[in-house]
Structures are given as C-alpha cells and as structure tokens.
Design a protein around this motif. Structure first.
Motif, PDB file in Angstrom:
ATOM      1  N   GLN A 106       0.790  -1.226   0.000  1.00  0.00           N
ATOM      2  CA  GLN A 106       0.000   0.000   0.000  1.00  0.00           C
ATOM      3  C   GLN A 106       0.826   1.282   0.000  1.00  0.00           C
ATOM      4  OE1 GLN A 106      -3.469  -0.183   0.225  1.00  0.00           O
ATOM      5  NE2 GLN A 106      -3.402  -2.400   0.283  1.00  0.00           N
TER       6      GLN A 106
ATOM      7  N   VAL B 114      11.495   0.448 -14.501  1.00  0.00           N
ATOM      8  CA  VAL B 114      10.176   0.946 -14.083  1.00  0.00           C
ATOM      9  C   VAL B 114       9.952   0.727 -12.588  1.00  0.00           C
ATOM     10  CG1 VAL B 114       9.107   0.641 -16.356  1.00  0.00           C
ATOM     11  CG2 VAL B 114       8.925  -1.190 -14.660  1.00  0.00           C
ATOM     12  N   ALA B 115       9.127   1.602 -11.994  1.00  0.00           N
ATOM     13  CA  ALA B 115       8.887   1.563 -10.552  1.00  0.00           C
ATOM     14  C   ALA B 115       8.106   0.310 -10.163  1.00  0.00           C
ATOM     15  CB  ALA B 115       8.102   2.800 -10.121  1.00  0.00           C
ATOM     16  N   VAL B 116       8.554  -0.315  -9.086  1.00  0.00           N
ATOM     17  CA  VAL B 116       7.951  -1.556  -8.597  1.00  0.00           C
ATOM     18  C   VAL B 116       8.002  -1.523  -7.074  1.00  0.00           C
ATOM     19  CG1 VAL B 116       8.549  -4.011  -8.331  1.00  0.00           C
ATOM     20  CG2 VAL B 116       8.432  -3.008 -10.617  1.00  0.00           C
ATOM     21  N   LYS B 117       6.995  -2.126  -6.428  1.00  0.00           N
ATOM     22  CA  LYS B 117       7.046  -2.248  -4.966  1.00  0.00           C
ATOM     23  C   LYS B 117       7.846  -3.504  -4.625  1.00  0.00           C
ATOM     24  CE  LYS B 117       2.769   0.244  -4.406  1.00  0.00           C
ATOM     25  NZ  LYS B 117       1.341   0.251  -4.121  1.00  0.00           N
TER      26      LYS B 117
ATOM     27  N   ASP C 152      10.938   7.984 -11.612  1.00  0.00           N
ATOM     28  CA  ASP C 152      10.149   7.217 -12.579  1.00  0.00           C
ATOM     29  C   ASP C 152       9.258   8.163 -13.390  1.00  0.00           C
ATOM     30  OD1 ASP C 152       9.021   4.616 -13.503  1.00  0.00           O
ATOM     31  OD2 ASP C 152       7.221   5.292 -12.456  1.00  0.00           O
TER      32      ASP C 152
ATOM     33  N   THR D 286      -1.016  12.539  -9.019  1.00  0.00           N
ATOM     34  CA  THR D 286      -1.546  11.267  -9.515  1.00  0.00           C
ATOM     35  C   THR D 286      -0.451  10.205  -9.521  1.00  0.00           C
ATOM     36  OG1 THR D 286      -3.059  12.486 -10.904  1.00  0.00           O
ATOM     37  CG2 THR D 286      -2.743  10.184 -11.459  1.00  0.00           C
ATOM     38  N   HIS D 287       0.736  10.602  -9.928  1.00  0.00           N
ATOM     39  CA  HIS D 287       1.823   9.617  -9.991  1.00  0.00           C
ATOM     40  C   HIS D 287       2.212   9.114  -8.602  1.00  0.00           C
ATOM     41  CE1 HIS D 287       4.788   7.597 -12.506  1.00  0.00           C
ATOM     42  NE2 HIS D 287       5.579   7.656 -11.454  1.00  0.00           N
TER      43      HIS D 287
ATOM     44  N   ASP E 148       0.160   8.390  -6.275  1.00  0.00           N
ATOM     45  CA  ASP E 148      -0.985   7.676  -5.691  1.00  0.00           C
ATOM     46  C   ASP E 148      -0.566   6.544  -4.757  1.00  0.00           C
ATOM     47  OD1 ASP E 148      -3.325   8.790  -6.457  1.00  0.00           O
ATOM     48  OD2 ASP E 148      -3.696   7.476  -8.168  1.00  0.00           O
ATOM     49  N   GLY E 149       0.509   5.858  -5.115  1.00  0.00           N
ATOM     50  CA  GLY E 149       0.909   4.689  -4.332  1.00  0.00           C
ATOM     51  C   GLY E 149       2.013   4.975  -3.336  1.00  0.00           C
TER      52      GLY E 149
END
Ligand SMILES: Cc1cc2nc3c(=O)[nH]c(=O)nc-3n(C[C@H](O)[C@H](O)[C@H](O)COP(=O)(O)OP(=O)(O)OC[C@H]3O[C@@H](n4cnc5c(N)ncnc54)[C@H](O)[C@@H]3O)c2cc1C
Ligand code: FES
Ligand code: FES
Lengths: 260, 161
Positions: free
Chosen positions: B44, B55-58, B113, B128-129, B131-132
């Motif tokens: 989250q 690229v962005a990753v959790k 990113d 918006t980008h 958001d996470g």
C-alpha cells in the motif's frame, strides 16, 4: 509466508506441465497473490511465473479486435494504441508500481468483486482465451472470486471487439483505490452493453435495463430515471447498499456523457 | 534455495534465495542496502519503491527470484557520480520535502520514474503519480513542490506550507 519452489517457464506447454503437480499455482504480477500469501490465505508449494512467456505478452490491434496477451501488464495496456475506454481503465488501476507488475490475466482469474477489468471484459463481450478453449465473458464470470477457469488452466489472451464508443467510470474507494463502484459502457452497432463492478454481492453484472434504454437512445436522459435494485448490493463501512445503487446510475450517466 | 544474479545499481550481484524471499528482503538483509524501506509490507505505502528494468515496482510485492537476470536500481544508486545528491534528492532537501524521511526513498524513486517519461509534470500529474506513495508527515505539499523544482520549473510562487 510458507516457502515454495519458484519456476519461470518460457512457454505455455512448460507452464502447464509445471502446474500439473499438486499444490502448484500460477503467478502473474503477484499484486494480489503475494499479499494473499503473506496473510497465509494461499500457500502454494510451487509458484509458476507466467511473466517469462513471450507469447502471452503485448497488445495487438487488428481490424476490429484488440488482443491482449494474458501476462500483459496494466501499464502496457494503458500505453497501447487501443480504444480509449480500455486504455483509460488500465491507466486508473491502483498506482504506477501496481500497474507495472499486475496483469490482465491475473485480474480476470482473480475476479475480485471490486476489480476494474471484469467490467471491461463483460461490457465488451470479450472472449477469454485459455490454453485449451475460448470462453465468452457472459459465461466466464460466475460470482465474486469465481470464474469458469478449471484447476490447471491459464488465461493466455483476451480478445476484445472494439466498440464504436466506450468509457469506464470508477468511483475510487479512497484507501484501497479499487472501485467502490465502476461502470463500463460500450456501444456497438447492434446495441449497448453496460457492466457494473464493485457494487453487487454477486460480482460483476450487466445492467440490462440501462442497456435496453441506451440501445434506443444513447444519452444521459435515457437512464436518468432508472434505478437498480439495492437489495443485492454490497454494504460495508465504505458505503451502504443504497449508496452503491445510486452510484451505479450516476456513474453510468457519466460514462455515457464521456464515451468516445 | 536457488541462485540468482541481478545487476543492482550497475553492479552484478549474485546470491542464493528461497522462493519466498522478497526482493526487498534480499536488498536489505542479504546486501545490506537498507535505504529501501518497508513501511507496510501490504503493497500500500510505496516506501519500498525501486526500479526493476527501468520501471517503478514495490519491492515488497515481488520475489527476489522473479528479478533473476534483471537490472535493479535503488536509492543507493541515485547520487551523482561525485557522491553529491542528485537533483531530485537535492530538491527534497531544498524544499523540505521530508520530515521523518521514512517515505523519502520511495518518493524519490517514484519521482525519478515520473520525470523519466514526463520532464515537466503539472502539479496534478505529480499527485496522480504519487498515488501509491504514502507519507504520514508532510501533507505532500512540499514533496510536490520539490518534484516541480527538480524538473526545472519555477516554484517561487508556491507558498511554503
Ligand atoms: C495497492 C493496490 C491497488 C490495486 N488497485 C486495483 C484497482 O484499482 N483495480 C483493479 O482492478 N485491481 C487493483 N489491484 C489489483 C491488481 O490489479 C492486480 O494486479 C490484479 O488483481 C491481479 O493481477 P496479477 O497479475 O498481479 O495476479 P497475481 O496476483 O499474480 O495472481 C492473482 C490470481 O490469478 C491467478 N493467475 C495469474 N495470472 C493468471 C493467468 N494468466 N491465468 C490464470 N490464472 C492466473 C493466480 O494464480 C492467482 O490466483 C490493486 C492491487 C494493489 C496491490
Ligand atoms: S512496504 Fe512495500 S508498499 Fe509498503
Ligand atoms: S516524511 Fe515521514 S512519512 Fe513522509
């Protein structure tokens, strides 16, 4: 999380062979399955990653059909040169990092009642293509977290007929960013289809009264006095049944007004 | 256990991991790259955001074995060649884009990113980008301002809050 064996085959045949063993499970982007495994709600002994299978990757638009590989990420669908209802939906799923991992096959296999893709698949009358057969969206979704998929069956692609106009409206549940209610409206030569996610206890469904009204007159006025029965709606701390039922009509109206 | 090799911040690294080893656990526990934080471990908060193949990753929601053969970038690799802060990091410092700093590595990686694909984002695009990426402290205002400044936009008219 319980331990498991990890394998990453490079083609569908090897993936099916790996999945044939007891307690093996497919892994797409892991954006649902990994959190589920952390909670020990799933405990596969073997995880078979589908992301190394190149034939399950990518978006192809030819003629009036968009074909999306089952392991294509939400980010790649969002960036594809496809119709705006579809790319708009993909670009609104979760957040950028979730979209860079999560896949359409994983979303449709999971069939979360608040997920976005089921609405697109059902509203467009998509065909879910698996390793062994083709399933029409109308037959595929069978209630919350339930689908027509069998034990060892993977979604290799999704075929979507391009609508004349379409739009997806999502009212975000602010904490999870899933759909509190989501509505996909798709207009075709032979009629309009409307699919609702997030709202019903029975998972994604078609709102047939709105479809009939919009097929005659594709305008906000055609549905503004309709209502859905609230008795089947989900009720939780984010919204009552009546609140969700009202959102269904409001978002359908917005989708019609924004459809392109 | 299985052997993996990953290019991390430009350097090839090998290791041996269990199936269940998360990428963030491999980074923090095996490689001692503790700049990547774990805020929630439930996908989250975005404190664990890194880049995988650009690229962005959790990294709490990906297994280390899934990154075998890939290239990974973390906050430790963001500084300039001479060891100074890069422009995003410097802008966070200049514009008070952090308080406790726990979310900051993820914020910086998400900002990088964004700026890779959108060199002059609007305030709305930045929000918006992100958001996470959740921040418990700042109220986001100065994070957004820092990212606008890092992209070379004039932020003098944006009041400090
Ligand atoms: C913070 C956050 C926010 C999110 N917000 C949204 C949102 O707004 N809207 C939304 O729709 N979703 C949302 N999601 C869910 C996200 O879209 C997931 O990516 C998706 O639900 C599952 O896809 P996956 O590829 O990650 O599947 P996985 O998690 O890997 O797998 C999910 C299930 O599908 C099975 N599976 C995977 N791929 C296939 C396949 N090709 N064939 C057959 N079975 C398969 C797996 O075995 C598993 O049972 C969110 C997730 C997170 C973490
Ligand atoms: S620690 Fe990974 S998202 Fe919070
Ligand atoms: S600065 Fe404390 S969480 Fe963001």
């Amino acid at each position: 999380m319980y331990n498991f064996e990890f394998v990453k085959p490079s083609n569908v045949a090897d993936a099916l062979a790996a999945l044939a063993s007891e307690e093996a499970q497919a892994l797409g982007g892991g954006q649902t399955l990994i959190p589920t495994m952390k909670q020990r709600l799933a405990s596969p002994e073997k995880l078979v990653s589908l992301l190394g299978i190149s034939e399950m990757q990518g978006v192809d638009v030819s003629g009036n059909i968009v074909t999306i590989g089952g392991a294509t990420t939400h980010a790649n669908v969002a960036a594809a040169d496809a119709f705006s209802g579809l790319t708009g939906l993909a670009s609104g799923i979760g957040d950028p990092a979730v979209r860079n991992r999560g896949t359409i096959g994983g979303s449709l296999a999971n069939n979360d009642p608040a997920a976005c893709y089921p609405a697109a698949a059902l509203a467009t009358g998509a065909t879910i293509v698996t390793n062994s057969r083709e399933i029409l969206a109308d037959d595929y979704f069978q209630g919350m977290f339930t689908t027509a998929l069998k034990e060892v069956e993977i979604i290799t692609a999704v075929r979507i007929p391009v609508p004349l106009a379409s739009n997806y409206q999502k009212f975000e549940q602010p904490a999870s960013r899933f759909a509190l209610v989501g509505v996909f409206v798709a207009k075709y030569v032979d009629g309009v289809r409307v699919a609702i996610t997030g709202a019903s206890e029975n998972g994604v469904f078609r709102w047939s009264e709105a479809e009939a009204a919009l097929s005659v007159n594709f305008s906000y006025d055609a549905i503004s006095s309709l209502s859905v029965d609230a008795s089947d709606m989900i009720s939780d701390l984010h919204g009552t049944k009546e609140y969700r039922a009202n959102l269904v009509r409001v978002l359908t109206g917005r989708a019609v007004l924004s459809a392109s | 256990m299985q052997n993996i090799s990953i290019k991390i911040n430009g350097k090839s690294v090998s290791g041996s991991v269990e199936g269940r080893t998360l990428l963030v656990e491999f980074l923090r526990n095996d490689l001692n790259l503790t700049g990547t934080h774990v805020g929630c471990d439930t996908s989250q908060c975005g404190a664990c955001t890194i880049h995988v193949n650009g690229v962005a990753v959790k990294s709490c929601t990906m297994f280390a074995a899934e990154a075998d053969g890939f290239s990974v970038d973390t906050i430790e690799g963001q500084e300039n060649a001479d060891g100074s802060l890069n422009k995003i990091q410097q802008a966070f410092q200049d514009h008070h884009g952090l308080q406790c700093g726990f979310c900051t590595p993820g914020m910086v990686m998400s900002a990088a990113d964004l700026l890779k694909n959108n060199s002059t984002p609007t305030e709305a695009e930045i929000r918006t980008h992100l958001d996470g990426n959740i921040c418990r402290c700042t109220g986001y205002h100065n994070i957004v301002k820092a990212i606008m400044a890092a992209s070379g936009q004039d932020v003098s008219a944006i009041a400090a809050e």
